[in-house]
Design an enzyme around this catalytic site. Sequence first.
Site, short mmCIF file in Angstrom:
data_model
loop_
_atom_site.label_atom_id
_atom_site.label_comp_id
_atom_site.label_asym_id
_atom_site.label_seq_id
_atom_site.Cartn_x
_atom_site.Cartn_y
_atom_site.Cartn_z
N CYS A 282 37.68 48.39 46.38
CA CYS A 282 37.90 47.62 47.56
C CYS A 282 36.89 48.26 48.85
O CYS A 282 36.35 47.37 49.41
CB CYS A 282 39.44 47.87 48.09
N HIS B 130 34.72 46.26 51.76
CA HIS B 130 35.18 45.96 52.81
C HIS B 130 35.06 47.13 53.93
O HIS B 130 35.72 47.03 55.03
CB HIS B 130 36.70 45.54 52.50
N ARG C 150 45.60 37.53 46.03
CA ARG C 150 44.33 37.94 46.29
C ARG C 150 43.76 39.29 45.74
O ARG C 150 42.60 39.32 45.36
CB ARG C 150 44.29 37.76 47.77
N CYS D 44 40.54 39.58 43.48
CA CYS D 44 39.35 40.95 43.67
C CYS D 44 39.24 41.60 42.60
O CYS D 44 38.18 41.90 42.13
CB CYS D 44 39.93 41.76 44.97
#
Lengths: 102, 272
Positions: free
Chosen positions: B186, B190, B229, B233
């Site tokens: 992740c 991000h 979501r 992802c």
Amino acid sequence: MRQCLPTLCLASLLLAGCAADPAESARLAVEKASSLHAQSIQAGYPWRESKRRLAAAETALAAGDYAAAQTEAEVAAALAQASLDQAAAEANASKTQFPFAQ
Amino acid sequence: MRALICCVLAVLASGGVQAGPEEDRLALRKVYEDRFPGVPVEAHKDGVYAIDESARAQWQEIEEFPPYEIAVDAGEALFTEPFPDGAGFADCFDDGAVKARYPLFDEAQSTVVTLEMAINACRTSHGATAWANDAPELTNLVAYMAFISRGQIIAVALPASTAALAAYEAGKQFYMARRGQLNFACKSCHVQLVGNLLRAERLSASVGQVTHWPVYRFKWEEVGGLHLRFQECNSQVGAEPFELQSEPYRNLEYFLSYIANGLPLNGPATRK
């Protein structure tokens, strides 16, 4: 020893015959892939492609297409093994300082 | 001198001091302050629209007639619908403006409880059946509760027990660990690549990623929740996604909510 020789020859011929049986070989390959994929789920790192290939291998095995089953199962097993390697590599990720750890 | 060397070696061997939740939150805020000078951290509640001017202008136009309104209306009707025993959601959630209370770590159950779980627990405690985690009714009700909770400040409590801290750490571990065939975490997108383009999409900051759910995504053509979501992802990097409301996703939501402390809720929202 000489007396045992024919028996040993017969046994090795039988073993060779079993190993060469495409149905049995494909079944073993699917079993191995399934086991590795299950381990990757347990580790929390399953890959989609591994699951897809395993399903394809199981379908091919059920349909009697042993060559396809063998191929798909070997790919599924390799992918599952890669996901397990990833799980092992990432096991200690949060021990490094957040959020800069690589 | 020898003692000093031993201490230094011990620290190095231990891999450094492990950061606690508050250190994590402050460190992450600093990353975004440094990466986007002039953009207040609180502005990341709008996701990528905080850092992409043209996308923001388009989004603001869409928000004039938001496509999630239907879900909010449906959710309002569900909120007032009585259970078989005559009670209603108001008996569990007062006026329903409780989104900022969740997720929370329930010490009795020793697990992270999300708003979706609390809604289903409320239903079953009053004789109604639990909704499936992908039921539109559940998403619509959360959309309504998010709507009337707008403006509330996220204030997830510091994990107080060993179990709560373990859940937070599990969420953090999930966030930091590379997964899937593409070997992406992740944080790869991000934190490390935040603000860059992934094909035509700009990567948003993780600090505001829990503020605006549920979301009407044009890609989905419907309103969906945060865990949907997460699933998307995970799929995008080639990982097999976990179930909605599964423990890994609830822990991840707990972690992301803690690091979003101080940001206002602004859901539901519209996304591409």
